[in-house]
Design a protein around this motif. Structure first.
Motif, mmCIF file in Angstrom:
data_model
loop_
_atom_site.group_PDB
_atom_site.id
_atom_site.type_symbol
_atom_site.label_atom_id
_atom_site.label_comp_id
_atom_site.label_asym_id
_atom_site.label_seq_id
_atom_site.Cartn_x
_atom_site.Cartn_y
_atom_site.Cartn_z
ATOM 1 N N ASP A 669 -23.133 139.635 -27.527
ATOM 2 C CA ASP A 669 -21.895 139.104 -28.116
ATOM 3 C C ASP A 669 -21.768 137.598 -27.931
ATOM 4 O O ASP A 669 -20.678 137.049 -27.827
ATOM 5 N N GLY A 670 -22.899 136.912 -27.860
ATOM 6 C CA GLY A 670 -22.864 135.450 -27.845
ATOM 7 C C GLY A 670 -22.958 134.913 -29.259
ATOM 8 O O GLY A 670 -23.388 135.622 -30.183
ATOM 9 N N ASN A 671 -22.566 133.661 -29.450
ATOM 10 C CA ASN A 671 -22.613 133.052 -30.781
ATOM 11 C C ASN A 671 -23.398 131.757 -30.712
ATOM 12 O O ASN A 671 -23.104 130.883 -29.891
ATOM 13 N N ILE A 672 -24.428 131.625 -31.549
ATOM 14 C CA ILE A 672 -25.241 130.411 -31.573
ATOM 15 C C ILE A 672 -24.560 129.385 -32.473
ATOM 16 O O ILE A 672 -24.355 129.624 -33.662
ATOM 17 N N ASP A 673 -24.221 128.215 -31.901
ATOM 18 C CA ASP A 673 -23.597 127.139 -32.670
ATOM 19 C C ASP A 673 -24.618 126.159 -33.210
ATOM 20 O O ASP A 673 -24.437 125.577 -34.277
ATOM 21 N N THR A 688 -33.477 124.114 -27.321
ATOM 22 C CA THR A 688 -32.146 123.832 -26.775
ATOM 23 C C THR A 688 -31.137 124.544 -27.661
ATOM 24 O O THR A 688 -31.110 124.325 -28.879
ATOM 25 N N ILE A 689 -30.331 125.428 -27.043
ATOM 26 C CA ILE A 689 -29.410 126.260 -27.817
ATOM 27 C C ILE A 689 -27.989 126.017 -27.334
ATOM 28 O O ILE A 689 -27.706 126.129 -26.128
ATOM 29 N N ASP A 690 -27.090 125.672 -28.265
ATOM 30 C CA ASP A 690 -25.659 125.567 -27.968
ATOM 31 C C ASP A 690 -25.011 126.907 -28.294
ATOM 32 O O ASP A 690 -25.138 127.418 -29.418
ATOM 33 N N LEU A 691 -24.289 127.460 -27.315
ATOM 34 C CA LEU A 691 -23.681 128.772 -27.434
ATOM 35 C C LEU A 691 -22.167 128.694 -27.332
ATOM 36 O O LEU A 691 -21.621 127.720 -26.804
ATOM 37 N N SER A 692 -21.513 129.745 -27.793
ATOM 38 C CA SER A 692 -20.099 129.967 -27.485
ATOM 39 C C SER A 692 -20.029 131.281 -26.719
ATOM 40 O O SER A 692 -20.468 132.320 -27.229
ATOM 41 N N VAL A 693 -19.468 131.247 -25.488
ATOM 42 C CA VAL A 693 -19.409 132.435 -24.637
ATOM 43 C C VAL A 693 -17.994 132.591 -24.092
ATOM 44 O O VAL A 693 -17.178 131.661 -24.150
ATOM 45 N N TRP A 694 -17.730 133.780 -23.515
ATOM 46 C CA TRP A 694 -16.393 134.053 -23.013
ATOM 47 C C TRP A 694 -16.143 133.392 -21.662
ATOM 48 O O TRP A 694 -15.082 132.828 -21.429
ATOM 49 N N ASP A 695 -17.142 133.466 -20.756
ATOM 50 C CA ASP A 695 -16.962 132.923 -19.412
ATOM 51 C C ASP A 695 -18.318 132.807 -18.736
ATOM 52 O O ASP A 695 -19.362 133.066 -19.350
#
Length: 720
Positions: A669-673, A688-695
């Motif tokens: 349930d991660g999101n790759i930005d 190099t991966i920028d992610l959006s995560v909950w915590d």
């Protein structure tokens, strides 16, 4: 150059009761003031104000306006003073001259700002007396007629300004003849090749079509006469700039245009307009979609006429404008021909009633003069001037005129600023529709509102009216100021707490002179933006207080590293994410997530940047302890948000590797930005991966799963 008696005679032709003594006095005063001054052409300068006055006599304006035209350059270009003008000619003419006098010696940062400031002053003066505008337009028209004597660079600048502002402004005031001449003169300067080419085509076409034009005039006049309608029919040819604009807009060649010639049908009474329309439509086939009734729904500049296009004699398209003689006078001279203007001046020369065009101008000035800088004022005014109208209605039947391309957002602000600021949705003709829908003629628009709503800043680039754009910009600035004010209060409360001093609004207000701020809110906003340090405010309120900024900074870092632990809190300012009420952003190289120990760095004008406490980037701020802010997480479990994080990994270079990595992130349930790849060796690739995560727990689970993959040789978090 026009003689003194000639000026008086020109005025007396349409106003036998003209104040001859006033005109003579203005003529002599201006002639003496300008003396031996010369224009760029080498002609006496005094000839220019006389030509301006002559243009205004053709519009049959009152004595005070003619006198102001003769005097309009005296304060700016001679030793004459405004006080002297007021004393000699009275405050009414003095106010007209003052409104026309350019601003000198202004400390402005650009020519565009100076242009905007001059234009602001002009329109503010116009809002008090529309005759200022009429003199200014006549002044610009004569300058354009003699533009060939100016240097080329200056010619282009003046022509661009005329085409951008003064020609549209003349159109909005309904002075179409002047607008068209200003457009053509500008076009001739800015694009001489196109102007000459189109003019040559027009000359050739006129020679070929002269008999056809005469035939249509005779035929149309006869048919109307047979139906008992006494009408005057005039054929007219479109001007070069109008043709050029249509060729550009429709991407067609000159030969493809079928409406170079138009005809005006002038009658006595309004009912005859509709009778004439019936004759035309029952005699010749109409062209669908080319009918407009501006008599029942006048334009905002008071223009009234019926427009239609038919297939006339010789299978030629014939554009017709049908109106009364009185409507034709307003169409040619606009507000200058308005009966209210001529007949309803009180003893001070002020209008008792107002035309719709003048009402529009006053509203525009009132809306656009509320605190915007000169360049914004100029930009918004341009938006208001270019109006190809579409007419819409409120649910109660109120008519709202908007430019083509307008959206329900523009509609909402046209109804009222508060309606626009609180708009969240709309219904068009009873059905829900996006706020960015382009409105069409006849649409009924209902705005859905929500209390406490603030317009998104992005709306500013999407609206097409000056009022909407100015209102959105003001609301956005107010919202940002509120954010910084709230942040500043929290910073100060904690600064006073650390200093062991009580904090109150009253104590801070007493220190305003020492802080060089006009209001309590200005201090809070300056602290929130980072323009003023909290320690300076503490010392301004308590001059006896002493502190060591370096020790204070070390203490702040100690508290940040020791007490801020995940969402449990601590005494710091609460951080809720990018949609926080505070101006917050996260570290550009790695971000921060709930569970990290964090610290805030105050950046002037940008708010607070949140860093994980282990970020190497914090070393750059060791010598600026006053920028360190205590912060803590305050994330509601019931309203989860994603936060930015960055990971770096080394993968084996084989087919399907990237797919496996992406699948792990998706499964968790991660999101790759964003993702970037660099081939380091033949066998390995750095990602190099920028992610959006909950915590933090969520991020660590993703990292652990990636490490377990055979195709990944190394993975670690990046913290800047």
């Amino acid at each position: 150059m026009m003689r003194q008696y000639e000026l008086v005679e020109r005025v007396k032709r349409y106003n036998p009761a003209a104040d001859e003594a006033l005109l003579n006095r203005a003529y002599v005063y201006a002639m003496m003031a300008h003396g031996n001054q010369k224009r760029a052409s080498g002609d006496p300068f005094f000839g220019h104000p006389l030509e301006v006055a002559a243009i205004l006599t053709d519009m049959r304006l009152d004595d005070a306006t003619i006198a102001a035209a003769v005097l309009h350059d005296t304060v700016e270009d001679t030793e004459a003073t405004l006080e002297e003008i007021n004393k000699t000619f009275g405050p009414q003419i003095g106010a007209l001259v003052d409104g026309l006098t350019k601003i000198k010696r202004l400390d402005l940062v650009s020519k565009r700002a100076a242009q905007g400031e001059n234009f602001r002053k002009l329109l503010l003066a116009v809002a008090d007396d529309v005759r200022v505008l009429l003199v200014k337009l006549a002044d610009r028209l004569h300058n354009m007629r003699t533009l060939q004597f100016m240097p080329e660079e200056k010619r282009r600048r003046i022509a661009e300004e005329t085409l951008d502002i003064y020609a549209p402004l003349a159109g909005r005031m309904g002075i179409h003849e002047m607008r068209e001449e200003l457009e053509d003169l500008s076009f001739r300067t800015l694009n001489p090749d196109a102007y000459n080419t189109i003019s040559k085509h027009l000359q050739d076409l006129t020679a070929k079509s002269e008999k056809l034009v005469d035939e249509i005039e005779r035929d149309l006049t006869a048919k109307l006469r047979d139906r008992g309608i006494a009408a005057r029919v005039k054929g007219r040819q479109k001007r070069p700039y109008s043709i050029w604009r249509k060729m550009e807009r429709k991407s067609v060649a000159f030969e493809q245009l079928s409406d170079i010639f138009g005809f005006r049908v002038l009658v006595k009474e309004i009912d005859e307009c509709y009778r004439a329309l019936g004759v035309v439509h029952t005699t010749w086939p109409t062209v669908p979609g080319r009918f407009k009734d501006y008599i029942s729904t006048p334009k905002q500049n008071d223009y009234r006429s019926i427009h239609t296009t038919v297939i006339g004699p010789g299978s030629q398209r014939v554009e017709l404008q049908i109106r009364t003689e009185a409507m034709d006078e307003v169409a040619e001279y606009g507000i200058a021909a308005h009966s209210l203007y001529k007949d309803s001046l009180n003893g001070d020369g002020q209008l008792v009633g107002e035309s719709r065009a003048y009402q529009w101008l006053r509203r525009t000035v009132e809306l656009l003069a509320e605190g915007d800088n000169p360049e914004e004022f100029l930009e918004h005014t341009k938006l208001e001037l270019f109006h190809d109208q579409v007419f819409c209605f409120t649910p109660k039947g109120r008519l709202i005129a908007l430019p083509r391309g307008a959206t329900p957002i523009d509609f909402a602000y046209a109804v009222h600023t508060d309606v626009g600021n609180t708009a969240v949705g709309c219904k068009i003709n009873g059905r829900m529709a996006p706020l960015l829908t382009e409105l069409q003629n006849g649409d009924e628009v209902e705005i859905v509102r929500a209390d406490g709503q603030t317009p998104p800043a992005a709306w500013e680039s999407l609206v097409v009216t000056g009022k909407a754009r100015a209102s959105i910009r003001r609301a956005t600035r107010a919202a940002v100021r509120r954010q910084y004010t709230g942040l500043g209060r929290q910073i100060l409360e904690r600064a006073f707490e650390r200093a062991g001093k009580p904090f109150s609004d009253e104590k801070l207000k007493g220190a305003l002179p020492r802080l060089a701020r006009a209001s309590f809110e200005d201090v809070l906003a300056a602290v929130g933006r980072g323009e003023m340090f909290s320690g300076d405010v503490v010392r301004a309120v308590y001059p006896e207080h002493k502190d060591d900024r370096r020790l204070a900074g070390e203490a702040a870092r100690s508290r940040a590293r020791g007490t801020i632990d995940g969402a449990e809190g601590g005494p710091g300012i609460p951080i809720r994410g990018l949609n926080s009420d505070l101006p917050v952003r996260f570290a550009p190289n790695g971000g921060a997530v709930p569970g990290d120990r964090i610290v805030g760095i105050l950046t002037p004008g940008e708010g607070v940047t949140i860093y994980p406490i282990q970020s190497a980037a914090l070393a750059a701020f060791d010598n600026e302890p006053e920028r360190w802010i205590d912060v803590r997480w305050d994330v509601e479990a019931s309203e989860p948000q994603r936060f930015p994080a960055r990971i770096s990994l080394q993968s084996i270079n084989e087919p399907g590797t990237l797919a496996q990595i992406s699948q792990v992130i998706a499964d968790h349930d991660g999101n790759i930005d964003n993702i970037s790849m660099v081939r380091r060796t033949h066998d390995f690739t750095e990602l190099t991966i920028d992610l959006s995560v909950w915590d933090l727990k969520h991020l660590n689970a993703i990292i652990a799963e990636l490490r377990a993959k055979r195709v990944v040789s190394r993975v670690e978090r990046v913290t800047g």
